[in-house]
Design an enzyme around this catalytic site. Structure first.
Site, PDB file in Angstrom:
ATOM      1  N   TRP A   5       0.821  -1.220   0.000  1.00 20.48           N
ATOM      2  CA  TRP A   5       0.000   0.000   0.000  1.00 20.48           C
ATOM      3  C   TRP A   5       0.854   1.269   0.000  1.00 20.48           C
ATOM      4  O   TRP A   5       0.345   2.363  -0.166  1.00 20.48           O
ATOM      5  CB  TRP A   5      -0.923  -0.002   1.216  1.00 20.48           C
ATOM      6  CG  TRP A   5      -2.137  -0.886   1.057  1.00 20.48           C
ATOM      7  CD1 TRP A   5      -2.411  -1.718   0.002  1.00 20.48           C
ATOM      8  CD2 TRP A   5      -3.244  -1.016   1.964  1.00 20.48           C
ATOM      9  NE1 TRP A   5      -3.612  -2.344   0.206  1.00 20.48           N
ATOM     10  CE2 TRP A   5      -4.144  -1.943   1.396  1.00 20.48           C
ATOM     11  CE3 TRP A   5      -3.558  -0.443   3.204  1.00 20.48           C
ATOM     12  CZ2 TRP A   5      -5.341  -2.302   2.023  1.00 20.48           C
ATOM     13  CZ3 TRP A   5      -4.747  -0.815   3.838  1.00 20.48           C
ATOM     14  CH2 TRP A   5      -5.626  -1.726   3.248  1.00 20.48           C
ATOM     15  N   LYS A   6       2.154   1.135   0.234  1.00 20.10           N
ATOM     16  CA  LYS A   6       3.050   2.306   0.319  1.00 20.10           C
ATOM     17  C   LYS A   6       2.477   3.300   1.345  1.00 20.10           C
ATOM     18  O   LYS A   6       1.865   2.861   2.322  1.00 20.10           O
ATOM     19  CB  LYS A   6       3.239   2.927  -1.066  1.00 20.10           C
ATOM     20  CG  LYS A   6       3.646   1.868  -2.097  1.00 20.10           C
ATOM     21  CD  LYS A   6       4.077   2.428  -3.416  1.00 20.10           C
ATOM     22  CE  LYS A   6       4.476   1.272  -4.336  1.00 20.10           C
ATOM     23  NZ  LYS A   6       5.008   1.723  -5.614  1.00 20.10           N
TER      24      LYS A   6
ATOM     25  N   GLU B 174      11.845   2.516  -3.851  1.00 17.51           N
ATOM     26  CA  GLU B 174      11.526   3.838  -3.298  1.00 17.51           C
ATOM     27  C   GLU B 174      12.331   4.102  -2.029  1.00 17.51           C
ATOM     28  O   GLU B 174      12.709   5.240  -1.756  1.00 17.51           O
ATOM     29  CB  GLU B 174      10.007   3.936  -3.045  1.00 17.51           C
ATOM     30  CG  GLU B 174       9.263   4.073  -4.373  1.00 17.51           C
ATOM     31  CD  GLU B 174       7.847   3.537  -4.379  1.00 17.51           C
ATOM     32  OE1 GLU B 174       7.280   3.294  -3.299  1.00 17.51           O
ATOM     33  OE2 GLU B 174       7.308   3.346  -5.493  1.00 17.51           O
TER      34      GLU B 174
ATOM     35  N   SER C 168       3.459  -2.095 -12.115  1.00 16.48           N
ATOM     36  CA  SER C 168       2.242  -1.915 -12.939  1.00 16.48           C
ATOM     37  C   SER C 168       1.502  -3.223 -13.226  1.00 16.48           C
ATOM     38  O   SER C 168       0.937  -3.385 -14.302  1.00 16.48           O
ATOM     39  CB  SER C 168       2.584  -1.173 -14.236  1.00 16.48           C
ATOM     40  OG  SER C 168       3.040   0.138 -13.957  1.00 16.48           O
TER      41      SER C 168
HETATM   42  P1  PGA Z   1       2.821  -0.469  -8.844  1.00 12.58           P
HETATM   43  O1  PGA Z   1       3.923  -0.605  -7.671  1.00 12.58           O
HETATM   44  O2  PGA Z   1       2.069  -1.782  -8.884  1.00 12.58           O
HETATM   45  O3  PGA Z   1       1.949   0.674  -8.419  1.00 12.58           O
HETATM   46  O4  PGA Z   1       3.553  -0.225 -10.100  1.00 12.58           O
HETATM   47  C1  PGA Z   1       4.632  -1.809  -7.485  1.00 12.58           C
HETATM   48  C2  PGA Z   1       5.570  -1.675  -6.313  1.00 12.58           C
HETATM   49  O5  PGA Z   1       6.214  -0.629  -6.163  1.00 12.58           O
HETATM   50  O6  PGA Z   1       5.706  -2.628  -5.530  1.00 12.58           O
END
Ligand code: PGA
Length: 248
Positions: A10-11, A98, A210
């Site tokens: 979920w970040k 990230e 993605s």
């Molecule tokens: P995303 O992120 O599915 O929104 O591209 C994947 C991730 O960073 O784990």
């Protein structure tokens, strides 16, 4: 090989009300699906205890998004692997691109975090992946190989999961070709088998970047793709279940 794993990251998204999605995911998984695929959600740290409580006894596992390498101490703002375990997490993502970018995490720092996860009894989901510049300059395998060599600790297939996430595919809607995914995953498998022997031959290698319901089936059918790490599409239960359904 263990069951494939579809993990949602979920970040820095979601408030307490978002925990409802975990209940929806759990109730969207019938017994047949539960037998075929492991499912995990990694919410922000402040929601992990509540998420684990909500998910208890069901088909959804809960993981953290990062941990400190030390078990406790004077590290303001950090959370240890032991703390994650204590509130009900069963895994933790380490070395996400990230965090490597935003917090300058080196391979050595990522490895120390992964070792902390194993020490605490958590599964370590170790992320690797190349940037767009690295892909365009033809150094993808060298970069991924270096990250694997530097970030993955000694451990078993039950303890370690690898996530290959091309940085340029994360959150961009861009996805590498099936041939490119196949090439990197085969390379990762070979390197893990060389470094970790029989356990490396069995470790799950997730693809991330993605992943959506519309491309999950194709990506999940690539050799040595043993599941997915999903960002944006994990925030809404119906989207996430659409990806999990690639294993139905
Ligand atoms: P995303 O992120 O599915 O929104 O591209 C994947 C991730 O960073 O784990």
């Amino acid at each position: 090989m263990d069951r494939p794993l579809v993990a949602g990251n979920w970040k820095m998204n979601g408030l307490a009300a978002s925990l409802e999605q975990i209940g929806l995911i759990a109730s969207g998984m019938d017994a047949a699906l539960q037998g075929k695929v492991d499912v995990m959600i990694c919410p922000p740290a402040v929601l992990i205890a509540q998420a684990a409580w909500k998910a208890k006894g069901g088909a959804v596992q809960i993981g953290g998004q990062d941990c400190h390498a030390k078990p406790s101490g004077a590290h303001t703002g950090d959370v240890s692997a032991e703390m994650l375990k204590d509130v009900g997490a069963s895994a933790v993502i380490v070395g996400h691109s990230e965090r490597r970018a935003d917090h300058g995490e080196s391979d050595a720092a990522v490895k120390a975090k992964a070792e902390a996860a194993l020490r605490a009894g958590l599964v370590a989901i170790v992320c690797v992946g190349e940037t767009r510049e690295q892909r365009e300059s033809g150094t993808t395998l060298a970069i991924v190989g270096g990250q694997l060599a530097g970030s993955v600790p000694a451990g078993s297939a039950a303890q370690i999961v690898i996530a290959y996430e091309p940085v340029w595919a994360i959150g961009s809607g861009l996805v590498p070709s099936v041939a490119d995914v196949a090439e990197v995953h085969a390379f990762v498998r070979k390197q893990l088998a060389a470094s970790h022997g029989a356990e490396g031959a069995k470790m799950r290698i997730l693809y991330g970047g993605s992943v959506k319901p519309s491309n999950a089936k194709e990506l999940m059918s690539v050799p040595h793709v043993n599941g997915a790490l999903v960002g944006g599409a994990s925030l809404v239960a119906s989207d996430f279940l659409g990806i999990v359904g690639a294993y139905a």
